[in-house]
Scaffold this motif. Structure first.
Motif: not given
Lengths: 526, 335
Positions: B57-63
């Motif tokens: 989720a953390k990576v996705a938000i930034v992505a």
């Protein structure tokens, strides 16, 4: 043509891109010591034929015989090995390297593993001299004029002891003098026994240099005839796939375009001579744009121009005379430094294209590829781009509305695309140009500036664009047309401003507006 | 219907990352005992899938922010550092002030937004290369975070903030819901308005856009600012998860994971067409792979290698050259 004379024989060459047959069993013979013009509208298969011949794309079937031997180039470099050299329309040179380095690049003479610069210079000087040029080969290519760059590209092509030279629209960026210099060179090379395949859109040039003319249409071979035995009208008819009966019987030099139905419309809308003012004469009523003594350092010294609503005005001059530069100032790409402009009677100093667009000014730029199309965006999005940009993100057009706008313009402008959803880059040059015109028509500008709208597109599309200009004028739009094709300018415009060495030198209108007078003005003033 | 054709290539782009993810899941079903084990403890679910979702989720938000930046032909290397800044701001607000929780969130997001505006200014106004422009903040950002936290790791006990990343709704951790909601919102905004078209157009040919009257600078400024806000949001999630702000390690190498997620998802680094769904799949794929390796006792030092190989494989399958070859094989087969 006897076999002994024949340098290149192409037999039933075919190439498909997906479902589309770009080339369908095409035969072609090129004789030694002859110039063979390859003609056809965009999409006829000329570029594909050349790409197959140079190994840039793999053919599906068919064979090439060069000097009676089978020739199967796998790459352009491989083709050079067979003796087939090509000068492409877009010059492929490295700007910051010298002429000598560019000519010998990739096949440098080596001495003890190091590049032998002396030998390279000598070879380059020889190659350039063969073209009858006297230029210092140690100059950087980027600092030379486009014409010289083109000749360097030819010199590079000849450096490989070519038997067959292919020129793909070599004159599209050359002026008249440079073109005739190129022709001298071609004739000399022909006398040396070289076979030359020459692709161009300029009919006059075809008749000036070529021995044979081959017409392709929709990937098929239509006809091959001797140039001396191939009347212009029949050539145009062959290219367009029409019969000569439908074209006008006129035998003027611009017979190619005499067949334009829009010609009548264009001349109808031409105002009578006595209403057209000369430079300096004040004309306030009904004036759309006036440019007074405008300059921008390094690009234009003194430009004057005026356009009325419902009028097409031409800008003529040689390459580098400042035509495009004036357009850029009118469209807000470059700023006015001295002088002034007014639009509909109020001062007009656009700071950016956005500014200009907000005031109702539009421009289709000279360089379609870098400044016009957004290649991977769909045809539809390319068409609605300017309209949507003016509305902004918060007033977005719905998908349905965008589809309607695009579909309407695609139909009315006759843009040929399999669907409005395909990327615009997949369209031919002429259809891309029409889509760019559609982009502006969608915004309903007051003034449309067209910078070389017909460059590099086929005869049919040229005619359609000319017709379109005529109908836009009828609707009251002001048009500034920049074109190096004088017949086009003279036919479409009621007045023509002549630029020379970055200055407006004269204005022609009415009776005095003929091709000869325009050429005279370009040549003699200054 | 025209839109069918428009989404067709997008689905093709998605096919490879989805296939890779499926393969990984099958591998884990067969060879990783307990990979899908979920247990209920203290009213919360624990287990590997939950962990994967939390990190992804953390990576996705930034992505999501990164996708838009990359679509305009840019890249944002500073997101990891911005995560640290945002976490530091949030931690300082909850430990040193009586600010209400919404205000804390707003401050952290604003910090990210300001950082993004700086990047956008350098890229859009000063025309710096995106890599160079955002490298500045990538390096300087952690220094800024250190200044905010006085060089300390700030721990906090704040019920609202720590529950942000440590609770679940319908078995799914809140951060995953945030990522999903964000992706949906951005997806709707870009596709329902002309924003998506502008972003793709600017990435494809910004000069032609300028000539068509598109405000390319505003669009670039906008996507960098938004990417900063996304990083700020990820910073909140991260500091909520560990209940602390660690200026040195928060969001470390997150920019790389985010860029990888975007590229795996089928958005080209040269700009133009973008796929938000692809980026989400990419983020999950990367996390699943990382987790799989942990569970097979691949040491942290060696772990990047198989990851790199997997990334290489997915990217190779997306290369135009390979695509043409594969398409050629199929068409020959059917002919």
């Amino acid at each position: 043509m006897s076999d002994s004379q024949s340098l290149l024989r192409i037999r039933s060459l075919s190439k498909r891109y997906g479902r589309l047959a770009a080339l369908d069993a095409v035969d072609l013979d090129v004789a030694r010591g002859s110039i063979h013009a390859l003609m056809g509208e965009n999409g006829a298969g000329k570029s594909t034929l050349i790409k197959c011949l140079t190994g840039a794309v793999r053919r599906d079937s068919g064979e090439f015989l060069l000097d009676g031997r089978v020739c199967n180039p796998a790459s352009p470099r491989d083709a050079e090995g067979f003796g087939v050299s090509t000068v492409f329309q877009e010059i492929n040179l490295i700007p910051h390297m010298s002429i000598a380095e560019n000519i010998t690049l990739g096949r440098e003479s080596l001495r003890a593993g190091m590049i032998d610069r002396k030998a390279a210079r000598r070879r380059a000087t020889d190659a350039v001299a063969r073209l009858g040029l006297s230029i210092d080969v140690s100059h950087e290519v980027g600092s030379c004029s486009i014409a010289v760059q083109q000749l360097v590209a030819i010199a590079r092509a000849l450096d490989v002891r070519a038997k067959l030279l292919i020129l793909d629209e070599p004159t599209s960026s050359l002026d008249r003098a440079e073109t005739s210099q190129l022709f001298d060179i071609l004739l000399r090379l022909r006398a040396d026994g070289l076979g030359i395949i020459y692709v161009t859109h300029f009919l006059d040039q075809v008749y000036a240099v070529s021995d044979q003319i081959t017409v392709l249409r929709d990937g098929k071979h239509v006809t091959t005839r001797a140039a001396s035995d191939f009347p212009r009208l029949e050539l145009v008819a062959a290219m367009l796939g029409r019969t000569t009966g439908s074209t006008s019987p006129s035998k003027q030099p611009d017979a190619s375009l005499a067949a334009v139905p829009g010609r009548a419309a264009a001349s109808v809308t031409r105002p009578s001579p006595d209403t057209t003012p000369s430079i300096g004469a004040e004309q306030h009523q009904g004036e759309l744009l006036r440019v007074r003594g405008v300059s921008h350092s390094g690009s234009i010294e003194h430009a004057d121009l005026s356009v009325a609503p419902g009028e097409a005005v031409g800008l003529a001059g040689l390459l580098g005379s400042g035509r495009t530069e004036v357009a850029k100032i009118m469209f807000g790409v470059d700023r006015v430094e001295t002088g002034s402009m007014s639009l509909c009677g109020t001062l007009y100093f656009p700071r950016s294209p956005r500014d200009a667009i907000a005031r109702g000014v539009a421009l289709t730029p000279e360089s379609r590829k870098t400044e016009g199309v957004v290649p991977n965006l769909s045809v539809r999005d390319n068409i609605v781009l300017a309209l949507q940009a003016r509305r902004g993100v918060w007033r977005s057009l719905s998908l349905r509305r965008r589809q309607e706008i695009a579909a309407g313009l695609i139909a009315s402008l006759g843009i040929k695309a399999t669907s409005a959803d395909v990327p615009i880059a997949s369209l031919s040059g002429g259809n891309q140009q029409k889509a760019l015109l559609a982009r502006w028509i969608a915004t309903g500008p007051r003034l449309l500036i067209l910078d070389e709208p017909t460059r590099g597109i086929d005869v049919g599309a040229k005619q359609e664009i000319e017709r379109l200009i005529a109908s836009l004028i009828k609707q009251g739009m002001g048009v500034v047309l920049i074109s190096s094709e004088l017949p086009e300018v003279v036919r479409s415009c009621s007045r023509v401003f002549i630029l020379r060495d970055r200055r407006t030198v004269s204005e022609l209108a009415g009776e005095s507006l003929t091709e000869e007078r325009v050429m005279e003005a370009i040549a003699t003033h200054g | 219907m025209g839109s069918e054709k428009r989404f067709h290539p997008a689905i093709m782009t998605l096919a490879w990352p989805v296939a890779a993810l499926a393969l990984l899941v099958v591998f884990n079903l067969a060879f990783t005992p307990g990979f899908f084990g979920i247990e209920l403890r203290d009213g919360r679910f624990f287990g590997t899938p939950i962990d994967v979702l939390n990190h992804a989720a953390k990576v996705a938000i930034v992505a999501i922010g990164m996708t838009l930046v990359i679509a305009t032909g840019g890249v944002d290397l500073s997101v990891g550092a911005v995560v640290a800044i945002s976490g530091a701001v949030a931690a300082m607000f909850v430990t040193r002030s009586q600010a209400s929780f919404p205000l804390v969130i707003l401050a952290a997001l604003a910090a990210g937004g300001v950082a993004g505006l700086c990047n956008g200014f350098l890229v859009a106004r000063l025309r710096l290369q995106p890599i160079v422009a955002t490298l500045v903040l990538m390096v300087a950002g952690r220094g800024v975070a250190q200044l905010i936290t006085d060089g300390l790791i700030i721990t906090f006990e704040h019920r609202a903030l720590s529950s942000l990343a440590n609770t679940a709704f319908a078995f799914i951790p809140i951060p995953a819901w945030i990522a999903l909601a964000l992706a949906t919102a951005v997806g709707l905004f870009t596709r329902r308005t002309a924003a998506g078209m502008f972003v793709e157009a600017v990435g494809d040919n910004d000069r032609a856009c300028r000539y068509a009257g598109v405000n390319d600078r505003a669009i670039k400024l906008g996507v960098y600012a938004f990417c900063g806000v996304c990083a700020g949001l990820a910073g909140l999630v991260e500091c909520s998860y560990i209940k602390a702000a660690d200026a040195n390690n928060a969001g470390l190498f997150l920019e790389l994971d985010a860029i990888l997620a975007v590229v795996i998802g089928g958005t080209s680094l040269s700009g133009g067409r973008f796929s938000l769904t692809g980026s989400l799949v990419g983020a999950i794929l990367i996390q699943t792979l990382t987790k799989t390796m942990y569970m097979h006792d691949v040491s942290a030092d060696v772990a990047p290698l198989p990851k790199a190989i997997a990334v290489l494989a997915v990217c190779t399958l997306q290369s135009p050259v390979v695509k043409d070859r594969i398409a050629g094989m199929f068409s020959r087969g059917s002919a």
